[in-house]
Design a protein around this motif. Sequence first.
Motif, mmCIF file in Angstrom:
data_model
loop_
_atom_site.group_PDB
_atom_site.id
_atom_site.type_symbol
_atom_site.label_atom_id
_atom_site.label_comp_id
_atom_site.label_asym_id
_atom_site.label_seq_id
_atom_site.Cartn_x
_atom_site.Cartn_y
_atom_site.Cartn_z
ATOM 1 N N GLY A 126 0.818 -1.206 0.000
ATOM 2 C CA GLY A 126 0.000 0.000 0.000
ATOM 3 C C GLY A 126 0.849 1.253 0.000
ATOM 4 N N LEU A 127 0.246 2.349 0.391
ATOM 5 C CA LEU A 127 0.870 3.661 0.307
ATOM 6 C C LEU A 127 1.899 3.873 1.416
ATOM 7 C CD1 LEU A 127 0.798 6.454 -1.156
ATOM 8 C CD2 LEU A 127 -0.900 7.156 0.559
ATOM 9 N N VAL A 128 3.067 4.377 1.036
ATOM 10 C CA VAL A 128 4.084 4.816 1.996
ATOM 11 C C VAL A 128 4.001 6.330 2.068
ATOM 12 C CG1 VAL A 128 6.553 4.979 2.510
ATOM 13 C CG2 VAL A 128 5.612 2.872 1.540
ATOM 14 N N ASN A 129 3.604 6.828 3.217
ATOM 15 C CA ASN A 129 3.391 8.268 3.365
ATOM 16 C C ASN A 129 4.204 8.759 4.546
ATOM 17 O OD1 ASN A 129 2.419 10.906 3.526
ATOM 18 N ND2 ASN A 129 0.368 10.309 2.863
ATOM 19 N N LEU A 130 5.218 9.585 4.282
ATOM 20 C CA LEU A 130 6.081 10.112 5.342
ATOM 21 C C LEU A 130 5.641 11.489 5.823
ATOM 22 C CD1 LEU A 130 9.585 9.060 3.946
ATOM 23 C CD2 LEU A 130 8.036 7.784 5.436
ATOM 24 N N GLY A 131 4.472 11.935 5.380
ATOM 25 C CA GLY A 131 3.986 13.258 5.760
ATOM 26 C C GLY A 131 3.310 13.937 4.587
ATOM 27 N N PRO A 132 2.787 15.163 4.803
ATOM 28 C CA PRO A 132 2.017 15.851 3.774
ATOM 29 C C PRO A 132 2.782 16.093 2.479
ATOM 30 C CG PRO A 132 1.897 17.014 5.886
ATOM 31 C CD PRO A 132 2.881 15.918 6.048
ATOM 32 N N THR A 133 4.102 16.237 2.573
ATOM 33 C CA THR A 133 4.880 16.538 1.363
ATOM 34 C C THR A 133 5.771 15.375 0.936
ATOM 35 O OG1 THR A 133 6.703 17.505 2.652
ATOM 36 C CG2 THR A 133 4.927 18.987 1.947
ATOM 37 N N MET A 134 5.620 14.214 1.572
ATOM 38 C CA MET A 134 6.522 13.095 1.279
ATOM 39 C C MET A 134 5.732 11.825 0.969
ATOM 40 S SD MET A 134 9.540 14.256 1.169
ATOM 41 C CE MET A 134 10.513 12.775 1.097
ATOM 42 N N ASN A 135 4.851 11.911 0.000
ATOM 43 C CA ASN A 135 4.128 10.741 -0.483
ATOM 44 C C ASN A 135 5.079 9.940 -1.374
ATOM 45 O OD1 ASN A 135 2.567 8.896 -1.889
ATOM 46 N ND2 ASN A 135 0.845 10.291 -2.175
ATOM 47 N N MET A 136 5.445 8.740 -0.945
ATOM 48 C CA MET A 136 6.436 7.932 -1.658
ATOM 49 C C MET A 136 5.812 6.908 -2.595
ATOM 50 S SD MET A 136 9.108 9.372 -0.315
ATOM 51 C CE MET A 136 10.595 8.406 -0.525
ATOM 52 N N GLY A 137 4.483 6.946 -2.749
ATOM 53 C CA GLY A 137 3.824 5.994 -3.624
ATOM 54 C C GLY A 137 3.617 4.649 -2.946
ATOM 55 N N GLU A 138 3.145 3.671 -3.713
ATOM 56 C CA GLU A 138 2.776 2.383 -3.152
ATOM 57 C C GLU A 138 3.906 1.355 -3.274
ATOM 58 O OE1 GLU A 138 -0.970 0.939 -4.506
ATOM 59 O OE2 GLU A 138 -2.061 2.523 -3.434
ATOM 60 N N VAL A 139 3.913 0.448 -2.288
ATOM 61 C CA VAL A 139 4.858 -0.669 -2.298
ATOM 62 C C VAL A 139 4.087 -1.982 -2.367
ATOM 63 C CG1 VAL A 139 6.684 0.539 -1.044
ATOM 64 C CG2 VAL A 139 4.931 -0.718 0.235
ATOM 65 N N ARG A 140 4.797 -3.033 -2.770
ATOM 66 C CA ARG A 140 4.215 -4.368 -2.765
ATOM 67 C C ARG A 140 4.104 -4.879 -1.328
ATOM 68 N NH1 ARG A 140 7.702 -6.838 -7.931
ATOM 69 N NH2 ARG A 140 8.235 -4.741 -8.679
ATOM 70 N N SER A 141 3.369 -5.924 -1.152
ATOM 71 C CA SER A 141 3.334 -6.580 0.152
ATOM 72 C C SER A 141 4.669 -7.275 0.418
ATOM 73 C CB SER A 141 2.212 -7.612 0.193
ATOM 74 O OG SER A 141 2.508 -8.694 -0.686
#
Length: 293
Positions: free
Chosen positions: A200-215
Motif C-alpha cells: 500500500g501507500l508509503v506516506n512520510l507526511g504531507p509533502t513526502m508521499n512515496m507511492g505504493e509498495v508491494r506486500s
Amino acid sequence: MNYRTCVLPSVLSLLLVSSLNAQVLTDSVLVEGHYRPFHYSTPPLALRKPSLVFVLHGSNGSGLDMMKAAARMEQQARTENTLIVYPNGYKRYWNECRKASPAAANKENLNEQAFFEAMIGYFNKRFGANTNQVFAVGTSGGGHMAYKLALTMPDRFRAITAIIANLPDTTNMDCVPTGKPVPVMIINGTDDDVNPYNGGLVNLGPTMNMGEVRSTARTLAYWADLARYRGQPRRENLPDVDPNDGRTIERYTYRELGKPEVVLLKVIGGKHDYPNDLDVHVEALRFFIRQIR
C-alpha cells in the motif's frame, strides 16, 4: 567510471570512538558534479582484502546516525575481516526505485550507481577491499536503496539486506531490473504503519508521499522467483529474547545448493523500527558472511 576523490576540510571528521578504539573518518567522492560523503572507522591493520559492507540510512537520515545504530555490527566486523562504510544520501535521501518520491535525489536523478562504484574503487585502492565481496544493508529508505543496488548492480553486490522496506509496486517502479538473482534478506514488521506489511501507500507526511509498495509476501516472492525456488520456505520461530516487547520473530528461508539464499524475518507485532529480540545489523552481517563461506 571517471571520478575524483576529494577530502573536504570542512567535513573531515576525526572523532574518537572509544568502544572500538578507532577513529571515524569522513571523506567524499566527486560524482557528476556532486561531492558525495561517506563515513568509516579506521580499519585494523590485520584486515587483508576485507569484505565491504555499506550501511544505508533511512529517509531524512545520515551515515553518522547509522554508525550508532550499527555499533555492534561494527565491532563484530573487525573480527570478520570486514570493513563497514556509512554513506550519506543526497540531501538526506536516496535516488532509489520509487517513482513517486519527491526527494531531490529522485527529482534530480542522482547517479547512485556511480556513487557506489566510486566508493568501491576508493576502498579497493586505499585498503585493498575485495570487490567480489561487497554487500549492502539499509533501513527504510536505505532498504529501498539496497533493493536498487540488487536490482541494477547484481554483479557488484554479493548480497543485500532490506529492513522495514518492501519493493515498489509495479506502477511505482522507477528502475530497470537486470533480472539476475542475488541473496536477499528482508526484515519487516507486521504492524508497520509506514512501510505496510501487506503493501500500500508509503506516506512520510504531507509533502513526502512515496507511492505504493508491494506486500512483504510479494517482495519475498519476487526474489525467490528470480532464484527459481518452488514451494514454501522453511519456517522457524526465533527465540523470544524480550517477552515484554509484544513481538516475536518468524524466519522463512529459501536455501538450496547452487541457488542464492532468500530469507524473510517476519517481526510479528513489529512497527517501523528495530525489534529487541535480535540486532538487525549483526543478523545482516551473519547473512553476508554465509554467502562467502
